[in-house]
Design a protein around this motif. Structure first.
Motif, PDB file in Angstrom:
ATOM      1  N   ASP A   2      15.688  60.830  66.908  1.00 20.01           N
ATOM      2  CA  ASP A   2      16.661  60.297  67.461  1.00 20.01           C
ATOM      3  C   ASP A   2      16.063  59.033  68.590  1.00 20.01           C
ATOM      4  O   ASP A   2      16.422  58.872  69.524  1.00 20.01           O
ATOM      5  CB  ASP A   2      17.824  60.720  68.087  1.00 20.01           C
ATOM      6  N   ASP A 367      20.482  50.002  58.727  1.00 14.04           N
ATOM      7  CA  ASP A 367      21.725  50.564  59.594  1.00 14.04           C
ATOM      8  C   ASP A 367      21.517  52.134  59.830  1.00 14.04           C
ATOM      9  O   ASP A 367      20.323  52.832  59.482  1.00 14.04           O
ATOM     10  CB  ASP A 367      22.680  50.064  58.177  1.00 14.04           C
ATOM     11  N   ASN A 368      21.890  52.081  61.137  1.00 18.10           N
ATOM     12  CA  ASN A 368      21.817  53.187  62.088  1.00 18.10           C
ATOM     13  C   ASN A 368      23.050  53.982  61.834  1.00 18.10           C
ATOM     14  O   ASN A 368      23.996  54.565  62.421  1.00 18.10           O
ATOM     15  CB  ASN A 368      21.611  53.042  63.441  1.00 18.10           C
ATOM     16  N   TYR A 369      22.466  55.196  61.068  1.00 12.97           N
ATOM     17  CA  TYR A 369      23.886  56.447  60.557  1.00 12.97           C
ATOM     18  C   TYR A 369      23.971  57.446  61.643  1.00 12.97           C
ATOM     19  O   TYR A 369      22.574  57.805  62.336  1.00 12.97           O
ATOM     20  CB  TYR A 369      23.440  57.440  59.414  1.00 12.97           C
ATOM     21  N   VAL A 370      25.094  57.032  62.036  1.00 14.00           N
ATOM     22  CA  VAL A 370      25.429  58.585  63.217  1.00 14.00           C
ATOM     23  C   VAL A 370      26.913  58.926  62.659  1.00 14.00           C
ATOM     24  O   VAL A 370      27.711  59.241  63.608  1.00 14.00           O
ATOM     25  CB  VAL A 370      26.236  56.595  63.728  1.00 14.00           C
ATOM     26  N   GLY A 371      27.384  59.305  61.060  1.00 16.09           N
ATOM     27  CA  GLY A 371      27.550  60.539  61.059  1.00 16.09           C
ATOM     28  C   GLY A 371      27.511  61.822  60.848  1.00 16.09           C
ATOM     29  O   GLY A 371      26.359  61.908  61.556  1.00 16.09           O
ATOM     30  N   LEU A 373      25.674  65.585  58.973  1.00 15.70           N
ATOM     31  CA  LEU A 373      25.262  65.623  58.058  1.00 15.70           C
ATOM     32  C   LEU A 373      24.909  67.042  57.187  1.00 15.70           C
ATOM     33  O   LEU A 373      25.318  68.101  58.581  1.00 15.70           O
ATOM     34  CB  LEU A 373      23.064  66.266  58.858  1.00 15.70           C
TER      35      LEU A 373
END
Ligand code: SDX
Length: 384
Positions: A2, A367-371, A373
């Protein structure tokens, strides 16, 4: 991991490549095409020379100009199928969408799409630069129930456009004004539509696919569509005395004033200054009350915006603000403004594409994954 991710929204401040095509000094409001100041090209050059300069890297000598000019004239005609597309869709869709469709169809006439040589691509650029004015004029005529006017070889590139649109050979003044607009819109670095062209070209897609991406991108009011939107605003204001109230209400409502602001220029767009200069000299020779009213509205809006936003937030007029009144002075309808922008910028799009292909790299940002997992899969009958 992160690690700290900084997102540059709209790719602000990101450099994508070196170029020798165009320099924009956003702080001081200056612009050069291949090292020539835009004011010099606007006053002294013509669109054929500027297109050659962008594609070949130098101003043409007399022989090069004669050859290039003849190639453009040879390619002005369009096929009967393209004319059918124009008849089918004009009036049913925005002229920019009809244009985009016609340019897609042009690729089907290419004798060898697998030929990716510089010569083949320069030939494609000549065809595209030559044919777009014809297509746009034919769309404009069809929308107004008029027949096609075939190209006239005795006229220059931009004068021939005006002739095919209006049916009248332009006088000296209109010929200069339309050529000026073609010069001023020809190139402008890695703007959104040029960037789209490059992203598409970076996959090694063909020249037609790349410029169709450019035409589609230019459509939006934040980019090529702003000149039409700015004129519509001036028409909505109607009377000069309504200007201040209209602008104040718009700003209070957090509305964007079309024709103002720019991602790179934090000063007056030098192209807007050139358009304004020629508009003023035009007004000295003609007394057209409609244009006078539009110009007065534009000047009052500009003054107010200068107080409210230019000095405080660096939001100044851009090329699209004064273009509307000038095109209107040439009897060009506002729904053709963006298509004309595309016809002119075809030189910049293809020049950037061929320059980028010299040292190509696929565009693939992150793009920055913020969801979440590893979410558990629940069969549909068990879902809420
Ligand atoms: C072209 O890139 C190019 O070179 C393009 C072009 C070319 O030749 O290819 O120059 C041609 O497209 C010229 C620009 C035409 N577009 C317009 O005139 C549309 C109106 N302009 C704006 O939408 C805006 O200025 C942009 C899209 C052009 C630039 O947007 P940015 O850099 O992303 O700026 P932003 O949207 O982040 O706005 C910053 C602030 C915002 O206020 P806050 O939310 O911070 O309070 O400025 C404000 C915006 O609201 N703002 C405006 C404004 N433009 C920006 N406020 C009122 N009116 C405006 N026109």
């Amino acid at each position: 991991t992160d690690e700290k991710v900084t997102i540059s929204k709209g790719l602000e401040g990101i450099f994508i490549a070196d170029t020798t095509l165009c320099k924009i000094d956003g702080t001081n409001g200056k612009l050069w095409y291949r090292g020539y100041p835009i004011e010099v090209l606007a006053d002294k050059s013509n669109y054929e020379e500027v297109a050659f300069l962008l594609l070949y890297g130098h101003l043409p000598n007399r022989h090069e100009m004669d050859v290039f000019d003849a190639r453009l004239k040879d390619e002005r005609e369009v096929s009967s199928e393209i004319k059918e597309i124009i008849k089918m869709y004009s009036g049913k869709a925005h002229p920019n969408d009809v244009l985009r469709t016609c340019v897609s169809a042009l690729s089907t006439y290419d004798d060898d799409m697998s030929d990716r040589s510089k010569e083949a691509n320069l030939e494609r650029a000549v065809k595209l630069i030559a044919k777009l004015p014809t297509i746009i004029a034919m769309i404009g005529r069809t929308m107004r129930g008029k027949g096609f006017v075939e190209p006239d070889r005795s006229l220059s590139h931009s004068s021939n456009f005006l002739y095919m649109l209006t049916g009248k050979r332009p006088d000296k003044e209109s010929a200069k004004l339309i050529d000026l607009m073609f010069i001023l819109h020809a190139e402008h670095g890695s703007n959104a539509s040029t960037f789209s062209t490059l992203v598409t070209g970076s996959t090694l897609a063909d020249t037609y696919s790349a410029v169709v991406a450019g035409i589609a991108t230019l459509r939006g009011p934040l980019h090529g569509g702003a000149d039409e939107a700015a004129l519509n605003m001036m028409k909505a204001i109607g009377e000069p005395d309504n200007t201040e109230k209209y602008i104040e209400d718009a700003l209070a409502g957090k509305q964007r004033i079309m024709g103002f602001g720019h991602r790179v220029y934090k000063a007056y767009d030098p192209r807007a200054k050139v358009v304004y200069k020629y508009l003023q000299s035009f007004m000295k020779t003609t007394t057209d009350p409609q244009i006078e009213k539009l110009l007065e509205i534009a000047i009052r809006a500009e003054k107010l915006m200068e107080e409210k936003l230019s000095k405080t937030k660096g939001i100044w007029p851009n090329i699209d603000f004064f273009s509307g009144p000038l095109y209107t002075a040439m009897d060009i309808p506002s729904d053709l403004f963006t298509p004309i922008f595309a016809a002119s910028r075809m030189a910049g799009w293809t020049a950037h594409l061929f320059e980028y292909w010299e040292n190509n790299r696929l565009f693939r940002p992150l793009d920055n994954y913020v969801g979440k997992l590893d979410v558990e899969y629940v069969p549909i009958d068990k879902r809420q």
